[in-house]
Design a protein around this motif. Structure first.
Motif, PDB file in Angstrom:
ATOM      1  N   ALA A  66       0.858  -1.152  -0.087  1.00 16.97           N
ATOM      2  CA  ALA A  66       0.062   0.001  -0.095  1.00 16.97           C
ATOM      3  C   ALA A  66       0.922   1.257  -0.001  1.00 16.97           C
ATOM      4  O   ALA A  66       1.922   1.265   0.665  1.00 16.97           O
ATOM      5  N   ALA A  67       0.433   2.266  -0.497  1.00 17.95           N
ATOM      6  CA  ALA A  67       1.173   3.373  -0.847  1.00 17.95           C
ATOM      7  C   ALA A  67       2.069   4.002   0.366  1.00 17.95           C
ATOM      8  O   ALA A  67       3.264   4.291   0.146  1.00 17.95           O
ATOM      9  N   LEU A  68       1.352   4.139   1.391  1.00 23.09           N
ATOM     10  CA  LEU A  68       1.940   4.759   2.328  1.00 23.09           C
ATOM     11  C   LEU A  68       2.228   3.859   3.816  1.00 23.09           C
ATOM     12  O   LEU A  68       2.375   4.289   4.680  1.00 23.09           O
ATOM     13  N   GLU A 100     -16.437   9.147  12.276  1.00 23.79           N
ATOM     14  CA  GLU A 100     -15.697   8.986  11.053  1.00 23.79           C
ATOM     15  C   GLU A 100     -14.979   9.682  10.327  1.00 23.79           C
ATOM     16  O   GLU A 100     -14.737  10.832  10.846  1.00 23.79           O
ATOM     17  N   ASP A 101     -14.023   9.062   9.481  1.00 18.18           N
ATOM     18  CA  ASP A 101     -12.893   9.987   8.894  1.00 18.18           C
ATOM     19  C   ASP A 101     -13.510  10.958   7.998  1.00 18.18           C
ATOM     20  O   ASP A 101     -14.663  10.642   7.169  1.00 18.18           O
ATOM     21  N   SER A 102     -12.842  12.143   7.644  1.00 24.88           N
ATOM     22  CA  SER A 102     -13.170  12.840   6.508  1.00 24.88           C
ATOM     23  C   SER A 102     -12.823  11.991   5.406  1.00 24.88           C
ATOM     24  O   SER A 102     -12.102  11.064   5.228  1.00 24.88           O
ATOM     25  N   TRP A 103     -13.143  12.368   4.109  1.00 22.18           N
ATOM     26  CA  TRP A 103     -13.022  11.689   3.117  1.00 22.18           C
ATOM     27  C   TRP A 103     -11.385  11.724   2.769  1.00 22.18           C
ATOM     28  O   TRP A 103     -10.915  10.459   2.619  1.00 22.18           O
ATOM     29  N   THR A 104     -10.678  12.621   2.834  1.00 22.21           N
ATOM     30  CA  THR A 104      -9.277  12.718   2.565  1.00 22.21           C
ATOM     31  C   THR A 104      -8.318  11.779   3.620  1.00 22.21           C
ATOM     32  O   THR A 104      -7.555  10.962   3.347  1.00 22.21           O
ATOM     33  N   ALA A 105      -8.817  12.235   5.001  1.00 22.60           N
ATOM     34  CA  ALA A 105      -8.140  11.308   5.988  1.00 22.60           C
ATOM     35  C   ALA A 105      -8.505   9.690   5.893  1.00 22.60           C
ATOM     36  O   ALA A 105      -7.363   9.245   6.021  1.00 22.60           O
ATOM     37  N   GLY A 106      -9.697   9.476   5.353  1.00 23.34           N
ATOM     38  CA  GLY A 106      -9.816   8.109   5.079  1.00 23.34           C
ATOM     39  C   GLY A 106      -8.995   7.470   4.046  1.00 23.34           C
ATOM     40  O   GLY A 106      -8.472   6.496   4.063  1.00 23.34           O
ATOM     41  N   LEU A 107      -8.625   8.166   2.939  1.00 16.96           N
ATOM     42  CA  LEU A 107      -7.754   7.992   1.963  1.00 16.96           C
ATOM     43  C   LEU A 107      -6.464   7.557   2.380  1.00 16.96           C
ATOM     44  O   LEU A 107      -5.831   6.752   2.345  1.00 16.96           O
ATOM     45  N   LEU A 108      -5.805   8.461   3.316  1.00 18.15           N
ATOM     46  CA  LEU A 108      -4.469   8.449   3.920  1.00 18.15           C
ATOM     47  C   LEU A 108      -4.468   7.132   4.607  1.00 18.15           C
ATOM     48  O   LEU A 108      -3.450   6.363   4.822  1.00 18.15           O
ATOM     49  N   ARG A 109      -5.464   6.924   5.341  1.00 20.12           N
ATOM     50  CA  ARG A 109      -5.593   5.535   6.466  1.00 20.12           C
ATOM     51  C   ARG A 109      -5.299   4.584   5.526  1.00 20.12           C
ATOM     52  O   ARG A 109      -4.933   3.674   5.951  1.00 20.12           O
ATOM     53  N   ARG A 110      -6.384   4.373   4.539  1.00 17.38           N
ATOM     54  CA  ARG A 110      -6.450   3.398   3.876  1.00 17.38           C
ATOM     55  C   ARG A 110      -5.206   2.922   2.989  1.00 17.38           C
ATOM     56  O   ARG A 110      -4.727   1.922   2.715  1.00 17.38           O
ATOM     57  N   ALA A 111      -4.417   4.089   2.792  1.00 16.38           N
ATOM     58  CA  ALA A 111      -3.065   3.791   2.197  1.00 16.38           C
ATOM     59  C   ALA A 111      -2.088   3.474   2.954  1.00 16.38           C
ATOM     60  O   ALA A 111      -0.883   3.064   2.306  1.00 16.38           O
ATOM     61  N   GLY A 112      -2.662   3.142   4.200  1.00 13.74           N
ATOM     62  CA  GLY A 112      -1.614   2.440   5.191  1.00 13.74           C
ATOM     63  C   GLY A 112      -0.838   3.351   6.231  1.00 13.74           C
ATOM     64  O   GLY A 112       0.020   2.971   6.897  1.00 13.74           O
ATOM     65  N   ALA A 113      -0.846   4.556   6.105  1.00 10.16           N
ATOM     66  CA  ALA A 113      -0.389   5.726   7.007  1.00 10.16           C
ATOM     67  C   ALA A 113      -0.762   5.667   8.816  1.00 10.16           C
ATOM     68  O   ALA A 113      -1.727   5.235   8.766  1.00 10.16           O
ATOM     69  N   VAL A 114       0.311   5.646   9.216  1.00  8.72           N
ATOM     70  CA  VAL A 114       0.243   5.367  10.761  1.00  8.72           C
ATOM     71  C   VAL A 114      -0.023   7.120  11.328  1.00  8.72           C
ATOM     72  O   VAL A 114       0.719   7.719  11.077  1.00  8.72           O
ATOM     73  N   VAL A 115      -1.235   7.220  11.700  1.00  9.07           N
ATOM     74  CA  VAL A 115      -1.687   8.621  12.124  1.00  9.07           C
ATOM     75  C   VAL A 115      -0.798   8.906  13.470  1.00  9.07           C
ATOM     76  O   VAL A 115      -1.342   8.195  14.552  1.00  9.07           O
ATOM     77  N   LEU A 222       4.151  12.330  -3.769  1.00  9.71           N
ATOM     78  CA  LEU A 222       3.663  10.899  -3.011  1.00  9.71           C
ATOM     79  C   LEU A 222       2.435  11.092  -2.294  1.00  9.71           C
ATOM     80  O   LEU A 222       1.614  10.080  -2.517  1.00  9.71           O
ATOM     81  N   LEU A 223       2.262  12.029  -1.525  1.00  9.64           N
ATOM     82  CA  LEU A 223       1.375  12.454  -0.533  1.00  9.64           C
ATOM     83  C   LEU A 223       0.034  12.893  -1.421  1.00  9.64           C
ATOM     84  O   LEU A 223      -1.106  12.153  -1.208  1.00  9.64           O
ATOM     85  N   LEU A 224       0.303  13.728  -2.610  1.00  6.53           N
ATOM     86  CA  LEU A 224      -0.592  14.272  -3.282  1.00  6.53           C
ATOM     87  C   LEU A 224      -1.486  12.916  -4.199  1.00  6.53           C
ATOM     88  O   LEU A 224      -2.594  12.785  -4.449  1.00  6.53           O
ATOM     89  N   ASP A 225      -0.447  12.051  -4.675  1.00  8.62           N
ATOM     90  CA  ASP A 225      -0.929  10.820  -5.157  1.00  8.62           C
ATOM     91  C   ASP A 225      -2.149  10.177  -4.735  1.00  8.62           C
ATOM     92  O   ASP A 225      -3.266   9.415  -5.195  1.00  8.62           O
ATOM     93  N   VAL A 226      -2.124  10.036  -3.167  1.00  5.32           N
ATOM     94  CA  VAL A 226      -2.947   9.292  -2.271  1.00  5.32           C
ATOM     95  C   VAL A 226      -4.094  10.070  -2.357  1.00  5.32           C
ATOM     96  O   VAL A 226      -5.468   9.575  -2.246  1.00  5.32           O
ATOM     97  N   MET A 227      -3.911  11.609  -2.075  1.00  9.57           N
ATOM     98  CA  MET A 227      -5.009  12.326  -1.813  1.00  9.57           C
ATOM     99  C   MET A 227      -5.989  12.551  -2.925  1.00  9.57           C
ATOM    100  O   MET A 227      -7.142  13.123  -2.805  1.00  9.57           O
ATOM    101  N   ALA A 228      -5.444  12.491  -4.048  1.00  6.92           N
ATOM    102  CA  ALA A 228      -6.167  12.971  -5.265  1.00  6.92           C
ATOM    103  C   ALA A 228      -7.095  11.866  -5.622  1.00  6.92           C
ATOM    104  O   ALA A 228      -6.787  11.056  -6.769  1.00  6.92           O
ATOM    105  N   SER A 229      -8.058  11.455  -5.165  1.00  4.52           N
ATOM    106  CA  SER A 229      -9.092  10.523  -5.679  1.00  4.52           C
ATOM    107  C   SER A 229     -10.361  11.108  -5.137  1.00  4.52           C
ATOM    108  O   SER A 229     -11.019  11.176  -4.007  1.00  4.52           O
TER     109      SER A 229
END
Length: 465
Positions: A66-68, A100-115, A222-229
């Protein structure tokens, strides 16, 4: 080499190669956050961060790419995060924990980022400095801890510059990614309207968007690639063809317009002028055609009033939807001032103000139609001292952050890049604005300037501590 000295791209590579673990990396950053808490970078630390990192390590061990995945990340405290306190920078919401997560926070979490936690912001993102009644100290630039790191994404910029995060989520309604990046010698990208989804949409005048703050252009991409959905139903949503991080090579000569006029009654700061002139020289040496043009529209009284009404209306809308009436007295004085301003507005004044903003944006787009990129300062001077914004806050903020709002209103991509650190040790940034949906080309130009050594990687003292 300490772990935080690796770029985000290098950390992702090391995680995938199992040269480091996410738990080790997360623990390193948590220790640094605690050590440098006086910089005001964070509002809330995620108490489950190490557990999230351990789960990321399990996924990495199984070959998940996963990306992040496993990368520690901070999310600005204006974005909802499920199970993690989200205050919007307001003492009136100090105990608010979204489900619930915001849309973008959800994308970042689903990409595997550790908050790792929530980065500091001004109350409802309404000011270009990051000071609130939730945190004990404002967010300051690590280069000069007696000065603000701007706002409203001040905490995100502080954290990345001080080595408390490899990269950070941020948002920008009138410059709130770009001016903090400038105060902290970082890269800050405001994407084109609709690339990063604001879902759910609440206004046709969509000026605010989320984007990355990073040390390098590659990390920002790299971060924008995940956020841009875009979210389903997004009014302005669109997708880029391919990866931003894989397209950082500029393939043509660009035509660049430039100006340094602030558009206010404030003279251009000499260091802001220097930032633009030295960048123009580098662009010219790289083969681009740079031409100075007049500022398309000044900050006249009609425009100032329209911006004030726009902010007042936006803040009042957020307060109506989030703050219980008994907690209104907990709001900061400037927020209450905006609420009082909103009470004076009627439908006609709101619509007239938005028409003024639209004409302003159109004037800029028409003036630069023959150009690929616009070059200006990011801010009119260095980071300002704590306590600077007393008296007429709106006027003081506008004089300093006068160069960035037009890109928000026009919906075009814009990026702040480091320029130089002056003789007093204060960072200055330079602002590049591209064509609508020309985000990939703008990032490629930024990468070209980075490769041409437009700026030196000069870290603040806290980086080494």
């Amino acid at each position: 080499m300490s772990l935080h000295e690796l770029t985000a791209a290098q950390q992702i590579e090391a995680l995938r190669a199992k040269e480091i673990s996410s738990r080790e990396l997360t623990a390193h950053y948590l220790a640094r956050v605690e050590r440098h808490s006086g910089l005001g970078a964070f509002v809330t630390i995620n108490e489950n961060a190490l557990d999230e990192a351990a789960r990321a390590d399990e996924r990495l061990a199984g070959g998940d790419r996963a990306a992040l995945l496993g990368l520690p990340l901070g999310i600005k405290d204006l974005a909802a995060t499920a199970g993690i306190r989200t205050t919007l920078g307001s003492a009136a919401l100090a105990d608010r924990v979204p489900q619930e997560d915001s849309w973008t926070a959800g994308l970042l979490r689903r990409a595997g980022a550790v908050v790792l936690g929530k980065t500091n912001t001004s109350e409802f993102g309404a000011t270009c400095y990051t000071e609130n009644d939730v945190t004990p100290s404002p967010a300051v630039t690590p280069y000069a801890p007696t000065r603000y790191s701007s706002g409203s994404s001040g905490g995100a910029a502080t954290a990345v510059a001080a080595g408390l995060l490899p990269v950070a989520h941020a948002s920008d309604g009138a410059g709130s990614i770009r001016t903090p990046a400038a105060t902290c010698h970082l890269v800050g990208m405001k994407p084109s309207r609709g690339l990063v989804s604001p879902a759910p949409a609440t206004s046709f005048l969509l000026a605010s968007t989320e984007g990355p703050i990073a040390r390098t252009v590659e990390d920002a991409a790299l971060l924008l690639d995940v956020m841009a959905s875009p979210a389903p139903g997004d009014l302005y949503g669109w997708r880029n063809e391919g990866s931003f991080a894989s397209a950082l090579t500029l393939r043509r000569r660009l035509k660049v317009a430039m100006w340094t006029d602030s558009g206010t009654d404030e003279d251009t700061d000499p260091q802001a002028e220097l930032a633009v002139r030295r960048t123009a020289e580098v662009l010219t040496a790289l083969g681009h055609d740079v031409r100075e043009i007049p500022l398309p529209w000044r900050w006249d009284r009609h425009m100032r009033r329209a911006v004030t009404h726009w902010f007042a209306y936006q803040v009042a809308d957020v307060v109506r939807n989030t703050v219980a009436p008994p907690r209104i007295p907990l709001l900061r004085p400037y927020t209450r001032h905006l609420l009082a301003t909103n009470e004076t507005l009627n439908v006609q004044s709101v619509v007239a103000g938005q028409a003024t903003l639209a004409r302003y944006a159109s004037a800029f787009l028409a003036a630069v139609d023959d150009y690929d990129v616009v070059l200006t300062p990011t801010s009119n001077g260095p980071p300002v001292p704590i306590g600077h914004y007393t008296g007429d806050e709106a006027d003081l903020m506008l004089k300093w952050s006068c160069y960035t709002p037009w890109a928000n209103l026009a919906g075009v991509p814009a990026i702040s890049l480091p320029s130089h650190v002056d003789g007093d040790g204060l960072p200055h940034g330079v602002h590049l604005v591209g064509r609508a949906r020309g985000d990939a080309e703008l990032l490629a130009l930024a990468a070209q300037l980075e490769s041409a050594a437009l700026w030196d990687e000069l870290h603040p003292p806290s980086w080494h501590q």
